[in-house]
Motif scaffolding. Structure first.
Motif, mmCIF file in Angstrom:
data_model
loop_
_atom_site.group_PDB
_atom_site.id
_atom_site.type_symbol
_atom_site.label_atom_id
_atom_site.label_comp_id
_atom_site.label_asym_id
_atom_site.label_seq_id
_atom_site.Cartn_x
_atom_site.Cartn_y
_atom_site.Cartn_z
ATOM 1 N N VAL A 31 0.851 -1.181 0.000
ATOM 2 C CA VAL A 31 0.000 0.000 0.000
ATOM 3 C C VAL A 31 0.892 1.239 0.000
ATOM 4 N N SER A 32 0.414 2.298 -0.635
ATOM 5 C CA SER A 32 1.168 3.558 -0.646
ATOM 6 C C SER A 32 0.891 4.339 0.634
ATOM 7 N N ALA A 33 1.615 5.423 0.805
ATOM 8 C CA ALA A 33 1.480 6.230 2.022
ATOM 9 C C ALA A 33 0.106 6.884 2.095
ATOM 10 N N PRO A 34 -0.357 7.211 3.301
ATOM 11 C CA PRO A 34 -1.644 7.901 3.449
ATOM 12 C C PRO A 34 -1.692 9.168 2.602
ATOM 13 N N GLY A 35 -2.805 9.367 1.904
ATOM 14 C CA GLY A 35 -2.957 10.550 1.070
ATOM 15 C C GLY A 35 -2.460 10.384 -0.344
ATOM 16 N N VAL A 36 -1.737 9.303 -0.632
ATOM 17 C CA VAL A 36 -1.244 9.051 -1.992
ATOM 18 C C VAL A 36 -2.242 8.116 -2.683
ATOM 19 N N GLU A 37 -2.948 8.661 -3.676
ATOM 20 C CA GLU A 37 -4.022 7.893 -4.315
ATOM 21 C C GLU A 37 -3.491 6.686 -5.079
ATOM 22 N N ARG A 38 -2.427 6.882 -5.832
ATOM 23 C CA ARG A 38 -1.861 5.768 -6.584
ATOM 24 C C ARG A 38 -1.221 4.786 -5.614
ATOM 25 N N GLY A 39 -1.606 3.545 -5.690
ATOM 26 C CA GLY A 39 -1.066 2.540 -4.788
ATOM 27 C C GLY A 39 -1.947 2.259 -3.594
ATOM 28 N N GLU A 40 -3.182 2.787 -3.603
ATOM 29 C CA GLU A 40 -4.113 2.481 -2.519
ATOM 30 C C GLU A 40 -4.462 0.998 -2.518
ATOM 31 N N ASN A 41 -4.812 0.479 -1.352
ATOM 32 C CA ASN A 41 -5.154 -0.935 -1.207
ATOM 33 C C ASN A 41 -6.358 -1.029 -0.277
ATOM 34 N N PRO A 42 -7.527 -1.403 -0.791
ATOM 35 C CA PRO A 42 -8.735 -1.452 0.039
ATOM 36 C C PRO A 42 -8.662 -2.474 1.168
ATOM 37 N N GLU A 43 -7.706 -3.401 1.089
ATOM 38 C CA GLU A 43 -7.567 -4.404 2.148
ATOM 39 C C GLU A 43 -6.901 -3.824 3.398
ATOM 40 N N VAL A 44 -6.297 -2.663 3.260
ATOM 41 C CA VAL A 44 -5.548 -2.070 4.377
ATOM 42 C C VAL A 44 -6.369 -0.954 5.009
ATOM 43 N N PRO A 45 -6.857 -1.120 6.239
ATOM 44 C CA PRO A 45 -7.579 -0.030 6.911
ATOM 45 C C PRO A 45 -6.681 1.197 7.042
ATOM 46 N N GLU A 46 -7.273 2.368 6.990
ATOM 47 C CA GLU A 46 -6.486 3.603 6.997
ATOM 48 C C GLU A 46 -5.596 3.741 8.242
ATOM 49 N N PRO A 47 -6.078 3.393 9.458
ATOM 50 C CA PRO A 47 -5.184 3.490 10.625
ATOM 51 C C PRO A 47 -3.978 2.553 10.523
ATOM 52 N N VAL A 48 -4.163 1.370 9.917
ATOM 53 C CA VAL A 48 -3.051 0.436 9.720
ATOM 54 C C VAL A 48 -2.076 1.002 8.706
ATOM 55 N N ARG A 49 -2.613 1.624 7.674
ATOM 56 C CA ARG A 49 -1.785 2.264 6.642
ATOM 57 C C ARG A 49 -0.895 3.341 7.258
ATOM 58 N N THR A 50 -1.486 4.131 8.141
ATOM 59 C CA THR A 50 -0.720 5.187 8.814
ATOM 60 C C THR A 50 0.368 4.590 9.699
ATOM 61 N N ALA A 51 0.016 3.531 10.421
ATOM 62 C CA ALA A 51 0.960 2.931 11.370
ATOM 63 C C ALA A 51 2.159 2.323 10.667
ATOM 64 N N VAL A 52 1.941 1.632 9.521
ATOM 65 C CA VAL A 52 3.044 0.944 8.869
ATOM 66 C C VAL A 52 4.047 1.932 8.275
ATOM 67 N N PHE A 53 3.586 3.137 7.918
ATOM 68 C CA PHE A 53 4.510 4.141 7.370
ATOM 69 C C PHE A 53 5.246 4.911 8.465
ATOM 70 N N GLN A 54 4.983 4.583 9.716
ATOM 71 C CA GLN A 54 5.743 5.170 10.818
ATOM 72 C C GLN A 54 6.887 4.258 11.256
ATOM 73 N N LEU A 55 6.945 3.064 10.676
ATOM 74 C CA LEU A 55 7.994 2.113 11.028
ATOM 75 C C LEU A 55 9.219 2.340 10.152
ATOM 76 N N GLN A 56 10.390 1.965 10.662
ATOM 77 C CA GLN A 56 11.641 2.282 9.989
ATOM 78 C C GLN A 56 12.288 1.097 9.280
ATOM 79 N N ALA A 57 12.311 -0.062 9.932
ATOM 80 C CA ALA A 57 13.063 -1.200 9.388
ATOM 81 C C ALA A 57 12.163 -2.420 9.269
ATOM 82 N N LEU A 58 12.546 -3.339 8.357
ATOM 83 C CA LEU A 58 11.799 -4.590 8.214
ATOM 84 C C LEU A 58 11.762 -5.326 9.540
#
Length: 410
Positions: free
Chosen positions: A295-322
């Protein structure tokens, strides 16, 4: 005249690349295929199937299926090529449903054959069934087959399935006649649907006239790519893995154990606690358990994924390393998520080669819009359209306030 009772038409046999239709006779053996087939006639075996008193083979000929009535006496071998499975299929059905015919004398001219089905006018009129006062002809049947895509035609290889299709046409005709008897064809709803169907049919005819994708030059594709490079920029995407629970307390427990866990340990936790079973196999724990996809970053339309809830999307982009796990439980849609970073895809620009087909499809779409616009302009000249603005305004007023009194002038 029809074949003798001893003759039999074999079922149609389609594969990914070829379609075969063969007729077995006491005196003959003929086959055609989409790729190619070799026919080796014997004067003794073909003595009853003749053209100008010599052993011959008759193959339907149309712009879709290329063959001919030929004299293969010299060398005893003829390669037959076909251009369309639809045409071959329709011809095969013609043999299967109506029986092969003996041919003698000159073959019918190419111009008399339908460009889609390959049938002659006489064959097109051949009656397969009568429903009330109306008939279903071989032409009706063949055009129904021709409208199918190649995969749908695969369903109708055998005589049994071909008979089922004919039965479907009979049922359709019965229901249509009953609808007409009840006057449903006069209803405004039907007329509106018919109006839209006619519009779509004309546009489909226009779309069919467009050139193939390959007709656009590399220069045209390259020029579009250079002018629209931003369309081919892919944003950074991340891959969230989740363990989903129904309650916060359980999610907090899982979160404490998930922090610093290895991939296999994450898989075991997911197998034990998660309501989301994606990435889990019964006999093993996957390190990609709970994979929701990139999924793309919050607010980026290209790369959206309906399977990913928005709060989860926000949380994963706050992480740094695999392998990092979000420090807090994430609540979304009434459930509680423990979120882990399972992968990343950096931002990049798709190459010209990667974008080639996408560009060609877009060029063809634009050409269609241009032709549609030109067609509408031509039709407006041929059939002038006028709008009663006053009536339109009154109609809009009534639509916005149904309770308002009519302002229609006497």
């Amino acid at each position: 005249m029809p074949l003798p009772p001893a003759a039999r038409a074999s079922p149609l046999n389609l594969s990914n690349t070829r379609l075969y239709f063969s007729v077995s006779l006491p005196c003959a053996s003929v086959s055609t295929s989409l790729g190619h087939s070799l026919v080796r006639p014997s004067p003794q075996r073909f003595k009853m199937l003749t053209w100008r008193d010599r052993p011959a083979q008759f193959v339907y000929d149309s712009p879709l299926m290329r063959g001919s009535a030929t004299n293969p006496g010299s060398g005893g071998e003829r390669v037959v090529r076909a251009r369309s499975s639809a045409a071959v299929f329709c011809v095969g059905v013609a043999f299967a449903l109506c029986g092969c015919k003996w041919f003698s004398g000159d073959a019918e001219p190419e111009a008399t054959r339908d460009p889609i089905t390959g049938l002659t006018p006489a064959e097109d009129r051949e009656v397969l069934a009568k429903v009330g006062e109306k008939t279903i002809t071989l032409g009706d049947y063949a055009r129904t087959v021709a409208r199918m895509d190649e995969f749908e035609r695969l369903r109708y290889q055998t005589p049994e399935r071909q008979a089922e299709l004919l039965d479907e046409l009979i049922n359709t005709e019965l229901l249509a006649q009953e609808a007409e008897r009840r006057g449903l064809d006069k209803s405004p709803e039907y007329q509106a649907k018919l109006f839209l169907a006619l519009r779509d049919e004309r546009l489909e005819e226009l779309r069919a006239s467009l050139p193939p994708l390959e007709s656009f030059s590399d220069a045209e594709v390259g020029a579009y790519y250079e002018a629209h490079k931003s369309e081919f920029e892919e944003p950074e995407r991340r891959r969230p893995l989740v363990i989903v629970t129904g309650g916060r307390a359980q999610a907090e427990t899982v979160l404490r154990r998930a922090k610093g866990a290895s991939g296999s340990e994450w898989g075991k936790l997911a197998k034990e606690f998660s309501l989301d079973r994606r990435g889990l196999v019964s006999d093993e724990a996957s390190e990609l358990a709970g994979d929701l996809g990139f999924v793309s970053a919050p607010g980026v339309e290209r790369g959206e994924n309906p399977e990913v809830p928005e709060p989860v999307r926000t949380a994963v982009f706050q992480l740094q390393a695999l392998g990092d796990v979000a420090p807090e439980v994430v609540e979304a849609n009434g459930r509680f998520y423990v979120v882990r970073l399972g992968g990343t895809s950096p931002a990049r620009l798709r190459s010209r080669q990667e974008a080639d087909r996408t560009i060609r499809v877009e060029l063809r779409r634009r050409l269609f819009r241009e032709k549609e616009k030109a067609l509408l302009e031509e039709l407006r000249k041929k059939y002038p359209a006028t709008v009663d603005r006053a009536a339109l305004e009154r109609a809009l007023e009534r639509a916005s306030d149904p309770a308002a009194p009519s302002t229609k002038q006497p």
